[in-house]
Design a protein around this motif. Structure first.
Motif, PDB file in Angstrom:
ATOM      1  N   LEU A  24       0.722  -1.179   0.037  1.00 46.92           N
ATOM      2  CA  LEU A  24      -0.333  -0.101  -0.183  1.00 46.92           C
ATOM      3  C   LEU A  24       0.751   1.220   0.034  1.00 46.92           C
ATOM      4  N   PRO A  25       0.653   2.315  -0.923  1.00 44.05           N
ATOM      5  CA  PRO A  25       1.383   3.335  -0.959  1.00 44.05           C
ATOM      6  C   PRO A  25       1.039   4.215   0.295  1.00 44.05           C
ATOM      7  N   ASP A  26       2.108   5.158   0.768  1.00 41.24           N
ATOM      8  CA  ASP A  26       1.732   6.140   1.758  1.00 41.24           C
ATOM      9  C   ASP A  26       0.772   7.233   1.232  1.00 41.24           C
ATOM     10  N   SER A  27       0.815   7.419  -0.056  1.00 39.97           N
ATOM     11  CA  SER A  27       0.065   8.574  -0.503  1.00 39.97           C
ATOM     12  C   SER A  27      -1.458   8.101  -0.584  1.00 39.97           C
ATOM     13  N   LEU A  28      -1.714   6.924  -0.482  1.00 34.98           N
ATOM     14  CA  LEU A  28      -3.425   6.537  -0.393  1.00 34.98           C
ATOM     15  C   LEU A  28      -3.714   7.086   0.891  1.00 34.98           C
ATOM     16  N   VAL A  52       1.673   2.426   8.499  1.00 36.73           N
ATOM     17  CA  VAL A  52       0.996   2.680   9.862  1.00 36.73           C
ATOM     18  C   VAL A  52       1.198   3.927  10.153  1.00 36.73           C
ATOM     19  N   ALA A  53       2.387   4.843   9.834  1.00 35.86           N
ATOM     20  CA  ALA A  53       2.496   6.133  10.010  1.00 35.86           C
ATOM     21  C   ALA A  53       1.637   7.017   9.264  1.00 35.86           C
ATOM     22  N   ALA A  54       1.516   6.467   7.927  1.00 31.01           N
ATOM     23  CA  ALA A  54       0.821   7.395   7.256  1.00 31.01           C
ATOM     24  C   ALA A  54      -0.917   6.921   7.352  1.00 31.01           C
ATOM     25  N   LEU A  55      -1.462   5.671   7.884  1.00 26.07           N
ATOM     26  CA  LEU A  55      -2.504   5.380   8.060  1.00 26.07           C
ATOM     27  C   LEU A  55      -3.045   6.107   9.276  1.00 26.07           C
ATOM     28  N   SER A  56      -2.062   6.349  10.315  1.00 26.00           N
ATOM     29  CA  SER A  56      -2.607   6.906  11.661  1.00 26.00           C
ATOM     30  C   SER A  56      -2.996   8.526  11.186  1.00 26.00           C
ATOM     31  N   ARG A  57      -2.976   9.059   9.979  1.00 22.79           N
ATOM     32  CA  ARG A  57      -3.727  10.184   9.853  1.00 22.79           C
ATOM     33  C   ARG A  57      -5.026  10.108   9.649  1.00 22.79           C
ATOM     34  N   CYS A  58      -5.586   9.042   9.494  1.00 17.91           N
ATOM     35  CA  CYS A  58      -6.896   8.969   9.140  1.00 17.91           C
ATOM     36  C   CYS A  58      -7.714   8.906  10.480  1.00 17.91           C
ATOM     37  N   SER A  59      -7.550   9.964  11.288  1.00 17.81           N
ATOM     38  CA  SER A  59      -8.030  10.277  12.648  1.00 17.81           C
ATOM     39  C   SER A  59      -9.335   9.947  12.903  1.00 17.81           C
ATOM     40  N   SER A  67      -6.838 -11.203   6.286  1.00 17.58           N
ATOM     41  CA  SER A  67      -6.453 -12.089   5.185  1.00 17.58           C
ATOM     42  C   SER A  67      -5.535 -11.434   4.133  1.00 17.58           C
ATOM     43  N   ASN A  68      -4.641 -10.944   4.510  1.00 21.03           N
ATOM     44  CA  ASN A  68      -3.597 -10.537   3.400  1.00 21.03           C
ATOM     45  C   ASN A  68      -2.325 -11.016   3.810  1.00 21.03           C
ATOM     46  N   ARG A  69      -1.394 -10.175   3.403  1.00 21.31           N
ATOM     47  CA  ARG A  69       0.174 -10.672   3.611  1.00 21.31           C
ATOM     48  C   ARG A  69       0.914  -9.675   4.504  1.00 21.31           C
ATOM     49  N   PHE A  70       0.209  -8.778   4.939  1.00 25.22           N
ATOM     50  CA  PHE A  70       1.034  -7.746   5.556  1.00 25.22           C
ATOM     51  C   PHE A  70       1.808  -8.250   6.718  1.00 25.22           C
ATOM     52  N   SER A  71       2.795  -7.408   6.833  1.00 21.41           N
ATOM     53  CA  SER A  71       3.894  -7.768   7.873  1.00 21.41           C
ATOM     54  C   SER A  71       4.056  -6.464   8.782  1.00 21.41           C
ATOM     55  N   GLY A  72       4.874  -6.679   9.646  1.00 24.25           N
ATOM     56  CA  GLY A  72       5.252  -5.215  10.427  1.00 24.25           C
ATOM     57  C   GLY A  72       6.258  -5.584  11.620  1.00 24.25           C
ATOM     58  N   SER A  73       7.044  -4.624  12.074  1.00 24.99           N
ATOM     59  CA  SER A  73       7.837  -4.880  12.965  1.00 24.99           C
ATOM     60  C   SER A  73       7.024  -4.944  14.451  1.00 24.99           C
ATOM     61  N   PRO A  74       7.743  -5.439  15.312  1.00 26.69           N
ATOM     62  CA  PRO A  74       7.201  -5.698  16.744  1.00 26.69           C
ATOM     63  C   PRO A  74       6.494  -4.417  17.250  1.00 26.69           C
ATOM     64  N   PHE A  85       5.049  -2.030  15.514  1.00 23.74           N
ATOM     65  CA  PHE A  85       4.215  -1.447  14.234  1.00 23.74           C
ATOM     66  C   PHE A  85       2.869  -0.896  14.981  1.00 23.74           C
ATOM     67  N   ALA A  86       2.153  -1.642  15.745  1.00 29.98           N
ATOM     68  CA  ALA A  86       1.075  -1.210  16.339  1.00 29.98           C
ATOM     69  C   ALA A  86       0.995   0.204  17.021  1.00 29.98           C
ATOM     70  N   SER A  87       1.909   0.477  17.512  1.00 31.30           N
ATOM     71  CA  SER A  87       1.666   1.634  18.323  1.00 31.30           C
ATOM     72  C   SER A  87       1.365   2.701  17.524  1.00 31.30           C
ATOM     73  N   SER A  88       1.809   3.035  16.104  1.00 34.56           N
ATOM     74  CA  SER A  88       0.885   4.139  15.557  1.00 34.56           C
ATOM     75  C   SER A  88      -0.516   3.629  15.436  1.00 34.56           C
ATOM     76  N   LEU A  89      -0.913   2.644  15.378  1.00 37.09           N
ATOM     77  CA  LEU A  89      -2.486   2.498  15.190  1.00 37.09           C
ATOM     78  C   LEU A  89      -3.248   2.903  16.356  1.00 37.09           C
ATOM     79  N   TRP A  90      -2.443   2.795  17.656  1.00 43.90           N
ATOM     80  CA  TRP A  90      -3.084   3.186  18.845  1.00 43.90           C
ATOM     81  C   TRP A  90      -3.681   4.777  18.997  1.00 43.90           C
ATOM     82  N   SER A  91      -3.102   5.616  18.023  1.00 49.82           N
ATOM     83  CA  SER A  91      -3.644   6.982  17.856  1.00 49.82           C
ATOM     84  C   SER A  91      -4.845   7.131  17.205  1.00 49.82           C
TER      85      SER A  91
END
Length: 977
Positions: free
Chosen positions: A161-165, A190-197, A206-213, A215-221
């Motif tokens: 997924l591009p950040d620009s989305l 996740v950093a870009a996704l966190s803009r969708c406040s 049901s995809n193949r997304f991956s992330g570092s340990p 990664f989820a902290s940005s989603l908590w915003s």
């Protein structure tokens, strides 16, 4: 509309803006009509749903499936869901300047999502879910200024997924985003996704997304989130704290990933949480005490992790919970008495843990319970009387250490359908009140110490399908009324002390496919009434005191596949059986491991009441010798029938292009002879078929033949890419394109590293083709049994990698789809090896697609899967499930370790590999059967894999593990490097 008219309209549509700009004239008032007609012209509409769309109308507002603003007369909503539309997404919609809602879900639209949707400035809702769109997400979707809901789930979209989305402009109004069920991969931005406040609903499952340990902290915003679904991806590492910021969260699904570490303690600070699913990860440690505050929780699923510690008493404070699943962990301690406080609980699963102590009477206070699963623990004590008064549908207490008698005076229960008390230490009598469970379908009391006669009241069962009473101390005669209901499929009373004759009334068991009375003291003759069991496929009467002549009526049982009458005092010849197999297949249904032990890799037998040791001796040589002449004749007849059937099936394709392009009067579907693609990399086009199918399916390109069709190696005329085209054997059987398309599209959604993806299909009433990738290293069967001398044998690391890959692929088919996709034909011929030696499961789900196979094709299917088919697959009246694939997986594991085929024919004997390995295991000589060609091997890995294979081939489906458990055990067996 004629093709010429559609073409003129299309040209007019494209030149309209330039023309009107040059002339400085306003757009014509019917521009929306023109745009929608262009849109319709490029679609295939098999149900004529868009018939009302007439180009002569001045306004589209009276057309079906759209809505106009009554004040302006402009189209504001276009809803074309579930209309079987197909083809690429056409142009023309950008003429609908006032369009606010566009929904095209549940159709057959394919190809990439074209750019241009950003030209709809008023669009607020976009739903393209449940189609076959492929390729990347167009970045211009980020330019939609008013978009509130974006639904792209259940397609074949891929790439990162591009950040620009998720730019600030794109996220300004977005409330719902669902990309579930696609093929997206790479790190989640996740950093870009966190803009969708303002996001309320985020589904990336049901995809193949991956992330570092972390990664989820940005989603908590995203503090307004109510639904967060990241399930079935490749996220790994520990889940960081901070989830308490999602104070509005109601649904959290992180299941089926690779998360590890402890469950974050802050999860209990989400007061509105109603659904929490962390199952099938690698979480460890104990349950955080903060979870006691989740008083709104209705579903808690933590199964298949490494959680440990005593079950906390505070579980009883989750009073809103309806579903509690903590199975397949390492929980210890007693069952909390506080569970009785869960008055709304209807599903409880604590199976496969290390729970000790007794089952508390307080559980009977959960009056809404319908299912209780407590199998494979260390529970002791007696069964509480109150459990049978709850209105349960399922009660599974198997593989524990329960003692005492069955509760007497049980309350009448019309709801109980499944009762499994096997592999315990129960004793006493089987109470006659059991017969009052009117709805019971499955009864398993095996491997206990019941000592009584069978109460004749058991004949009152009206719905019972399976009765398993093996390995007890039951005595007396077998009641003649056991089968009065006519619904019994499986009757097993082996290893007891039954005496007297086999009742003549056994002929009333008209639905039986498995009858096993071995290892008893039955006497008298085999009753001729057994010939009335027309569905019988497995008959075991060995190790009794039967006498007299073998009844010739046995030869009338056309479906009989396995017979064992050895170790009796019978005389005469075994009558020839009318069978569709080259030689009789003799099974030993008693030789199964009763418990699925948790102390991997040892698989110790459970402690049980001492019973007589089963003796291993196959009766295959007796059957093979006595039936030799009739079998040879049968093989010739079957061969001639198969040749005739193939010729009949191949005739339509020989008619050339004309037969391929004819329409079906029955289907009511779209124009036939169309190639449908499921992925962006699929380059084979319809045009390549215009020369006729024979041009593509030349005999020189044939690479394999199976029960469901013939496979050909083909290359694209466009780029030379190599692919495999399977011509299905069921020509003239699948007459309805809609049915075929629906089923194949489901198979096309399967994406897993160990499953061969389906790239597309070609359909006419006379010809159906499936297109898949080409695997350069051939099949597992060819590497094991047809290896060229120049090709080195598979080493143990290669074999284990293949076994684990196959297990993961099949587990994905079972877990990722509801209802699950069942393979039905798991065997080495259907396991392909890619350039890296990775296993690819192929030909999955074809039995579901081709349900109306004629008897000759069905016979060929059985012959091709000889030795791999679970016993229940042979009985068409039984409803098969995932455990059929588990059986085939067990045979495959044993075959990979031994390097031998599952059934081998000698001059005077038939050797069943599973039986032979089990016999060697009993004699502690199992190392002798390991394939010596693979050189050195670690016994601490090879022997547990063999034992796991034997567990998977239990004759009773409920005794087999699930594929998820098989994967988990294989990963434990693998020794650390």
């Amino acid at each position: 509309m004629p093709a010429r008219s559609a073409l003129l309209l299309s040209l007019f549509f494209w030149f309209l803006p330039a023309f009107t700009g040059a002339m400085e004239l306003p757009l014509p008032p019917n521009e929306e009509v023109l745009g929608l007609i262009v849109f319709k012209a490029a679609l295939q509409d098999p149900t004529a749903a868009l018939t009302s769309w007439n180009e002569a109308d001045a306004s589209p507002c009276n057309w079906a499936h759209l809505h106009c603003d009554p004040d302006t007369g402009r189209v504001t909503r276009l809803a074309l869901d579930s209309l079987f539309l197909s083809g690429p997404l056409p142009r023309g919609l950008d003429r609908l300047a006032a369009l606010a809602a566009l929904s095209l879900s549940n159709n057959n639209l394919s190809g990439p999502i074209p750019p241009g949707l950003s030209l709809l400035p008023s669009l607020r809702l976009l739903d393209l879910s449940r189609n076959a769109f492929s390729g990347r997400v167009p970045q211009d979707l980020a330019l939609l200024p008013s978009l509130i809901s974006l639904e792209l789930s259940s397609n074949a979209l891929s790439g990162p997924l591009p950040d620009s989305l998720f730019s600030a402009a794109a996220c300004r109004s977005l409330r719902l985003l669902s990309l579930a069920g696609n093929r997206f991969d790479g790190p989640l931005p996740v950093a870009a996704l966190s803009r969708c406040s303002l996001l309320l609903h985020l589904n990336l499952s049901s995809n193949r997304f991956s992330g570092s340990p972390g990664f989820a902290s940005s989603l908590w915003s995203l503090s307004r989130l109510r639904v967060l679904d990241l399930s079935s991806n490749a996220f790994a590492g520990a889940v960081p704290n901070g989830i308490e910021n999602l104070h509005s969260l109601k649904v959290l699904r992180l299941n089926d990933n690779r998360f590890s570490g402890a469950i974050p303690g802050s999860v209990g600070l989400c007061p509105h949480l109603t659904t929490l699913d962390l199952s099938r990860n690698s979480f460890d440690g104990s349950l955080p005490s903060s979870m006691r505050y989740l008083t709104s929780l209705t579903s808690l699923r933590l199964s298949n992790n490494q959680l440990e510690g005593d079950l906390p008493q505070w579980l009883g404070s989750l009073t809103a919970t309806r579903e509690l699943d903590l199975s397949n962990n390492k929980f210890t301690g007693n069952l909390p008495a506080s569970l009785g406080n869960l008055k709304r609980l209807n599903y409880l699963d604590l199976s496969n843990n290390r729970i000790v102590g007794s089952i508390s009477d307080e559980i009977a206070g959960c009056t809404r319970l319908t299912e209780i699963h407590l199998k494979e623990n260390k529970l002791n004590g007696s069964i509480p009387q109150g459990l049978f008064s709850l209105g349960l549908q399922v009660l599974d207490l198997s593989s524990n250490a329960l003692t005492g008698a069955m509760p007497a005076g049980t309350t009448v229960s019309a709801t109980l359908q499944f009762l499994d008390l096997s592999d315990n230490k129960l004793s006493g009598t089987i109470p006659p009140e059991m017969a009052l469970f009117f709805g019971l379908r499955h009864l398993n009391l095996s491997w206990n110490g019941f000592r009584s006669q069978l109460p004749p009241e058991l004949g009152l069962f009206r719905s019972l399908s399976v009765m398993d009473l093996r390995n007890n101390a039951l005595y007396g005669s077998i009641p003649g009324n056991l089968c009065e209901s006519g619904s019994l499929y499986v009757l097993q009373v082996d290893d007891n002390f039954f005496s007297g004759p086999i009742p003549e009334e056994i002929g009333n068991c008209s639905s039986l496919y498995l009858l096993s009375l071995s290892h008893n003291y039955l006497n008298g003759s085999i009753p001729p009434s057994i010939s009335q069991l027309k569905k019988l496929e497995i008959l075991n009467l060995e190790f009794n005191n039967l006498s007299g002549e073998i009844p010739p009526q046995l030869g009338a049982l056309d479906n009989l596949l396995a017979v064992n009458i050895s170790h009796n005092r019978l005389i005469g010849r075994l009558p020839p059986c009318k069978m569709n197999v080259p030689k009789p297949l003799v099974l030993d249904p008693n030789a199964y491991l009763p418990g699925f032990a948790s102390n991997i890799p040892n698989f110790a037998y459970p402690a049980a009441t001492p019973v007589r040791r089963r003796r291993f001796l196959s009766a295959s040589s007796i059957i093979a010798i006595s039936a030799a002449l009739s079998i040879v004749l049968g093989v010739l007849v079957v061969t001639l029938l198969n040749v005739t059937a193939r010729r009949r099936i191949e005739l339509p394709a020989e008619n050339g292009p004309k037969s391929m392009c004819s329409s079906s009067t029955k289907s009511g579907g779209p124009a036939v002879g169309r190639m449908v693609a499921f992925s962006a990399g699929f380059s084979l086009k319809t045009e390549e078929f215009k020369g006729g199918a024979e041009a593509l399916l030349a005999k020189a390109t044939e690479i394999g033949k199976g029960a469901f069709g013939t496979s050909y190696k083909a290359s694209s005329a466009k780029d030379g890419s190599i692919m495999v085209v399977k011509r299905l054997v069921a020509a003239n059987i699948v007459q309805y394109h809609e049915y075929f398309d629906r089923e194949v599209r489901l198979l096309g959604k399967v994406m897993h590293p160990n499953v061969l993806p389906l790239r597309g299909y070609y359909w006419t009433p006379q010809l159906q083709l499936l297109v898949t990738d080409y695997a350069p290293n051939g099949t597992l069967h060819s590497r094991l049994h047809e290896r060229d001398a120049s090709v080195p044998p598979l080493s143990w690391p290669e074999r284990f990698k293949i076994v684990l890959g196959v297990a993961k692929g099949v587990a994905h088919l079972h877990q990722a789809f509801r209802p699950p996709i069942i393979h039905y034909g798991l065997k080495p011929n259907n396991i392909l090896l890619d350039e890296n030696g990775e296993a690819k499961v192929s030909d999955f789900g074809l039995a579901r697609l081709l349900q109306r196979l004629d008897k000759h094709v069905a016979s060929e299917r059985f012959q091709s899967a000889m030795g791999y088919m679970a016993p229940e697959l042979a009985c068409q009246s039984l409803r098969v499930n995932e455990k059929c694939d588990v059986y085939g997986m067990g045979v495959l594991m044993v075959e990979v370790v031994t390097g031998r085929k599952p059934v081998e024919y000698g001059e005077e004997d038939v050797v069943i590999l599973i039986d032979q390995v089990r016999s060697l295991l009993d004699q502690c000589n199992v190392v002798e059967c390991v394939d010596a060609s693979m050189g050195e091997f670690p016994e601490e890995e090879v022997l547990p894999v063999l034992k796991l294979g034997l567990v998977c081939t239990s004759q009773i489906p409920s005794s087999r593990p699930s594929m998820a458990e098989v994967v988990q055990i294989l990963e434990v067996i693998k020794a650390p490097i």
